[in-house]
Motif scaffolding. Structure first.
Motif, PDB file in Angstrom:
ATOM      1  N   LEU A   1       0.824  -1.207   0.000  1.00 46.52           N
ATOM      2  CA  LEU A   1       0.000   0.000   0.000  1.00 46.52           C
ATOM      3  C   LEU A   1       0.863   1.264   0.000  1.00 46.52           C
ATOM      4  CD1 LEU A   1      -2.701  -1.090   2.602  1.00 46.52           C
ATOM      5  CD2 LEU A   1      -2.818  -1.191   0.103  1.00 46.52           C
ATOM      6  N   SER A   2       2.159   1.073   0.239  1.00 42.57           N
ATOM      7  CA  SER A   2       3.071   2.226   0.208  1.00 42.57           C
ATOM      8  C   SER A   2       4.394   1.791  -0.416  1.00 42.57           C
ATOM      9  CB  SER A   2       3.299   2.765   1.622  1.00 42.57           C
ATOM     10  OG  SER A   2       3.738   1.722   2.487  1.00 42.57           O
ATOM     11  N   PRO A   3       4.393   1.483  -1.726  1.00 44.93           N
ATOM     12  CA  PRO A   3       5.590   0.933  -2.372  1.00 44.93           C
ATOM     13  C   PRO A   3       6.783   1.884  -2.404  1.00 44.93           C
ATOM     14  CG  PRO A   3       3.922   1.499  -4.006  1.00 44.93           C
ATOM     15  CD  PRO A   3       3.275   1.620  -2.656  1.00 44.93           C
ATOM     16  N   GLU A   4       6.545   3.180  -2.243  1.00 40.07           N
ATOM     17  CA  GLU A   4       7.635   4.150  -2.311  1.00 40.07           C
ATOM     18  C   GLU A   4       8.302   4.377  -0.963  1.00 40.07           C
ATOM     19  OE1 GLU A   4       8.583   5.159  -5.193  1.00 40.07           O
ATOM     20  OE2 GLU A   4       6.907   4.194  -6.210  1.00 40.07           O
ATOM     21  N   SER A   5       7.604   4.061   0.129  1.00 39.56           N
ATOM     22  CA  SER A   5       8.137   4.312   1.465  1.00 39.56           C
ATOM     23  C   SER A   5       7.728   3.190   2.413  1.00 39.56           C
ATOM     24  CB  SER A   5       7.630   5.660   1.988  1.00 39.56           C
ATOM     25  OG  SER A   5       8.039   5.885   3.313  1.00 39.56           O
ATOM     26  N   LYS A   6       8.704   2.459   2.950  1.00 42.98           N
ATOM     27  CA  LYS A   6       8.462   1.342   3.872  1.00 42.98           C
ATOM     28  C   LYS A   6       7.413   0.380   3.309  1.00 42.98           C
ATOM     29  CE  LYS A   6       9.683   4.086   7.943  1.00 42.98           C
ATOM     30  NZ  LYS A   6       9.257   4.590   9.273  1.00 42.98           N
ATOM     31  N   PRO A   7       7.669  -0.197   2.145  1.00 42.78           N
ATOM     32  CA  PRO A   7       6.647  -1.008   1.474  1.00 42.78           C
ATOM     33  C   PRO A   7       6.240  -2.264   2.241  1.00 42.78           C
ATOM     34  CG  PRO A   7       8.779  -1.245   0.394  1.00 42.78           C
ATOM     35  CD  PRO A   7       8.921  -0.119   1.375  1.00 42.78           C
ATOM     36  N   ALA A   8       7.132  -2.824   3.076  1.00 37.76           N
ATOM     37  CA  ALA A   8       6.808  -4.067   3.779  1.00 37.76           C
ATOM     38  C   ALA A   8       5.910  -3.852   4.984  1.00 37.76           C
ATOM     39  CB  ALA A   8       8.095  -4.773   4.211  1.00 37.76           C
ATOM     40  N   GLU A   9       5.715  -2.607   5.401  1.00 39.83           N
ATOM     41  CA  GLU A   9       4.919  -2.353   6.600  1.00 39.83           C
ATOM     42  C   GLU A   9       3.420  -2.353   6.323  1.00 39.83           C
ATOM     43  OE1 GLU A   9       6.187   1.050   8.732  1.00 39.83           O
ATOM     44  OE2 GLU A   9       8.213   0.278   9.113  1.00 39.83           O
ATOM     45  N   ASN A  10       3.038  -2.031   5.099  1.00 41.69           N
ATOM     46  CA  ASN A  10       1.613  -1.982   4.758  1.00 41.69           C
ATOM     47  C   ASN A  10       1.402  -2.645   3.400  1.00 41.69           C
ATOM     48  OD1 ASN A  10       0.453  -0.055   6.924  1.00 41.69           O
ATOM     49  ND2 ASN A  10       2.209   1.081   6.118  1.00 41.69           N
ATOM     50  N   PHE A  11       0.795  -3.817   3.420  1.00 39.26           N
ATOM     51  CA  PHE A  11       0.561  -4.532   2.165  1.00 39.26           C
ATOM     52  C   PHE A  11      -0.682  -5.401   2.289  1.00 39.26           C
ATOM     53  CE2 PHE A  11       3.118  -7.383   4.724  1.00 39.26           C
ATOM     54  CZ  PHE A  11       2.553  -8.621   4.496  1.00 39.26           C
ATOM     55  N   ILE A  12      -1.169  -5.838   1.115  1.00 43.26           N
ATOM     56  CA  ILE A  12      -2.320  -6.733   1.031  1.00 43.26           C
ATOM     57  C   ILE A  12      -1.879  -8.013   0.345  1.00 43.26           C
ATOM     58  CG2 ILE A  12      -4.612  -7.085   0.040  1.00 43.26           C
ATOM     59  CD1 ILE A  12      -5.051  -4.097   0.165  1.00 43.26           C
ATOM     60  N   ALA A  13      -2.238  -9.159   0.927  1.00 38.43           N
ATOM     61  CA  ALA A  13      -1.975 -10.464   0.318  1.00 38.43           C
ATOM     62  C   ALA A  13      -3.302 -11.151   0.050  1.00 38.43           C
ATOM     63  CB  ALA A  13      -1.107 -11.324   1.229  1.00 38.43           C
ATOM     64  N   SER A  14      -3.472 -11.645  -1.150  1.00 34.80           N
ATOM     65  CA  SER A  14      -4.714 -12.338  -1.514  1.00 34.80           C
ATOM     66  C   SER A  14      -4.389 -13.684  -2.139  1.00 34.80           C
ATOM     67  CB  SER A  14      -5.543 -11.494  -2.483  1.00 34.80           C
ATOM     68  OG  SER A  14      -4.851 -11.293  -3.699  1.00 34.80           O
ATOM     69  N   LEU A  15      -5.162 -14.698  -1.781  1.00 33.94           N
ATOM     70  CA  LEU A  15      -5.029 -16.054  -2.319  1.00 33.94           C
ATOM     71  C   LEU A  15      -6.353 -16.435  -2.954  1.00 33.94           C
ATOM     72  CD1 LEU A  15      -3.327 -18.695  -2.532  1.00 33.94           C
ATOM     73  CD2 LEU A  15      -4.391 -19.390  -0.369  1.00 33.94           C
ATOM     74  N   SER A  16      -6.287 -16.878  -4.211  1.00 32.87           N
ATOM     75  CA  SER A  16      -7.528 -17.195  -4.906  1.00 32.87           C
ATOM     76  C   SER A  16      -7.358 -18.403  -5.812  1.00 32.87           C
ATOM     77  CB  SER A  16      -7.997 -15.994  -5.742  1.00 32.87           C
ATOM     78  OG  SER A  16      -7.049 -15.690  -6.751  1.00 32.87           O
ATOM     79  N   SER A  17      -8.478 -19.025  -6.136  1.00 39.42           N
ATOM     80  CA  SER A  17      -8.536 -20.116  -7.108  1.00 39.42           C
ATOM     81  C   SER A  17      -9.827 -19.957  -7.895  1.00 39.42           C
ATOM     82  CB  SER A  17      -8.506 -21.489  -6.417  1.00 39.42           C
ATOM     83  OG  SER A  17      -8.585 -22.534  -7.381  1.00 39.42           O
ATOM     84  N   ALA A  18      -9.712 -19.815  -9.198  1.00 34.59           N
ATOM     85  CA  ALA A  18     -10.884 -19.536 -10.024  1.00 34.59           C
ATOM     86  C   ALA A  18     -11.776 -20.757 -10.187  1.00 34.59           C
ATOM     87  CB  ALA A  18     -10.447 -19.022 -11.392  1.00 34.59           C
ATOM     88  N   ASN A  19     -11.180 -21.961 -10.168  1.00 32.94           N
ATOM     89  CA  ASN A  19     -11.998 -23.146 -10.449  1.00 32.94           C
ATOM     90  C   ASN A  19     -11.344 -24.387  -9.864  1.00 32.94           C
ATOM     91  OD1 ASN A  19     -14.008 -24.783 -11.501  1.00 32.94           O
ATOM     92  ND2 ASN A  19     -13.026 -24.972 -13.509  1.00 32.94           N
ATOM     93  N   MET A  20     -11.778 -24.785  -8.668  1.00 36.13           N
ATOM     94  CA  MET A  20     -11.272 -25.996  -8.038  1.00 36.13           C
ATOM     95  C   MET A  20     -12.123 -27.173  -8.486  1.00 36.13           C
ATOM     96  SD  MET A  20     -10.365 -24.626  -4.168  1.00 36.13           S
ATOM     97  CE  MET A  20     -12.071 -24.199  -3.769  1.00 36.13           C
ATOM     98  N   THR A  21     -11.482 -28.181  -9.082  1.00 33.74           N
ATOM     99  CA  THR A  21     -12.220 -29.311  -9.651  1.00 33.74           C
ATOM    100  C   THR A  21     -11.707 -30.626  -9.086  1.00 33.74           C
ATOM    101  OG1 THR A  21     -10.695 -29.453 -11.525  1.00 33.74           O
ATOM    102  CG2 THR A  21     -12.621 -28.027 -11.791  1.00 33.74           C
ATOM    103  N   GLY A  22     -12.316 -31.735  -9.582  1.00 32.86           N
ATOM    104  CA  GLY A  22     -11.984 -33.069  -9.118  1.00 32.86           C
ATOM    105  C   GLY A  22     -13.130 -33.646  -8.318  1.00 32.86           C
ATOM    106  N   SER A  23     -13.020 -34.929  -7.987  1.00 30.37           N
ATOM    107  CA  SER A  23     -14.099 -35.569  -7.244  1.00 30.37           C
ATOM    108  C   SER A  23     -14.253 -35.000  -5.836  1.00 30.37           C
ATOM    109  CB  SER A  23     -13.845 -37.085  -7.164  1.00 30.37           C
ATOM    110  OG  SER A  23     -12.591 -37.370  -6.552  1.00 30.37           O
ATOM    111  N   PHE A  24     -13.230 -34.329  -5.319  1.00 31.62           N
ATOM    112  CA  PHE A  24     -13.328 -33.676  -4.020  1.00 31.62           C
ATOM    113  C   PHE A  24     -14.230 -32.437  -4.097  1.00 31.62           C
ATOM    114  CE2 PHE A  24     -11.959 -31.480  -0.192  1.00 31.62           C
ATOM    115  CZ  PHE A  24     -11.742 -32.519   0.692  1.00 31.62           C
ATOM    116  N   PHE A  25     -14.305 -31.824  -5.292  1.00 33.15           N
ATOM    117  CA  PHE A  25     -15.179 -30.669  -5.547  1.00 33.15           C
ATOM    118  C   PHE A  25     -16.064 -30.994  -6.747  1.00 33.15           C
ATOM    119  CE2 PHE A  25     -10.983 -29.024  -4.183  1.00 33.15           C
ATOM    120  CZ  PHE A  25     -11.334 -28.508  -2.945  1.00 33.15           C
ATOM    121  N   PRO A  26     -17.042 -31.877  -6.590  1.00 27.41           N
ATOM    122  CA  PRO A  26     -17.809 -32.374  -7.754  1.00 27.41           C
ATOM    123  C   PRO A  26     -18.528 -31.280  -8.524  1.00 27.41           C
ATOM    124  CG  PRO A  26     -18.883 -32.958  -5.676  1.00 27.41           C
ATOM    125  CD  PRO A  26     -17.539 -32.434  -5.325  1.00 27.41           C
TER     126      PRO A  26
END
Length: 280
Positions: free
Chosen positions: A247-272
């Motif tokens: 959220l602040s790439p120009e100054s102390k970038p590691a102190e304020n950030f967003i991490a997102s994890l996504s999967s558009a289409n989980m398939t297989g017999s576990f997710f019929p």
């Protein structure tokens, strides 16, 4: 608390013309107390003078493996200013496939006086090498005789702005008692870290189609991979995407950030019926 036992058999000579000259008949060092579980032992012989050193025999052994080889280093100074240093190391196991080959050169092409600033910005390094059948049991517990690391690398540039490439061929490490087989490539340059062609197989789980980029200067990057496996007698296929954005790439970038994890289409017999995933 460790104890080191050292023995040395050498001769020393000095003259105003040649400077110091050392002949090392034997230098032996080991840790006899047993506090280091692999019980390392190093011995070498060779010679050294004001221009460098040559070790015509190096022997390393521990409870896991044993290596023998040679090493040498040559350095030069002109008018009291550091010019360059060259280093070579070649070692191999006489009873197994373990090998270590390393070549490195560190130069001061602009003949800058040594300071922390010049050391980081103006001194130039080039290096390459490869390691074959390095036993993971040397550095990790619960490993077997078939858990090895195989990789080659190259590096160039300054310490402040390096270019480093590492390529791991099929290797194996035990995780929770099961062997995990992996391979892949890692590159680090002025744009940050790049991972490509990474493959992992661990029991019924596999990770393929992996690619990742990450810039530590701005603390932004992304990773994508396909995770396949089996659970509760059902199979699954999960294409994952991880994104990190400061959220602040120009100054102390590691102190304020967003991490997102996504999967558009989980398939297989576990997710019929197929599912999507998004976590932030």
């Amino acid at each position: 608390k460790s104890i080191l036992a050292v023995s040395l058999d050498s001769t020393f000579r000095y003259s105003s013309q040649s400077g110091p000259q050392i002949e090392i008949e034997n230098f032996d060092i080991e840790e006899p107390s047993g506090n280091i579980s692999i019980k390392p032992h190093v011995a070498f012989s060779g010679s050294a003078n004001r221009y460098g050193f040559v070790f015509d025999k190096i022997a390393y052994s521990d409870t896991v493996s044993a290596l023998e080889g040679k090493a040498q280093a040559v350095w030069s100074f002109n008018d009291g200013i550091f010019d360059s240093i060259l280093f070579d190391l070649n070692a191999a196991s006489l009873i197994a496939g373990e090998k270590i080959n390393l070549n490195a050169e560190f130069r001061n092409p602009d003949r800058k006086k040594l300071s922390m600033d010049s050391f980081l910005k103006d001194f130039y390094i080039t290096s390459q090498g490869n390691v074959a059948a390095f036993p993971f049991a040397r550095i990790l517990s619960d490993q077997t005789g078939s858990n090895f690391l195989n990789f080659e690398f190259s590096a160039s540039g300054t310490l402040e702005n390096p270019f480093v490439s590492v390529s791991a061929s099929r290797s194996s490490v035990n995780i929770a008692g099961f062997p995990a087989f992996f391979e892949g490539n890692v590159l680090y340059d002025e744009n940050g870290l790049t991972v490509s062609d990474f493959i992992l197989n661990w029991g019924a789980l596999s990770v393929t189609d992996t690619s990742a980029v990450f810039d530590p200067k701005t603390f932004q990057g992304s990773l994508s991979a396909l995770v396949r496996g089996e659970a509760l007698e059902n199979d699954f296929n999960i294409p994952l995407t991880l994104k990190i954005q400061s959220l602040s790439p120009e100054s102390k970038p590691a102190e304020n950030f967003i991490a997102s994890l996504s999967s558009a289409n989980m398939t297989g017999s576990f997710f019929p019926s197929g599912l999507s995933l998004k976590l932030m």
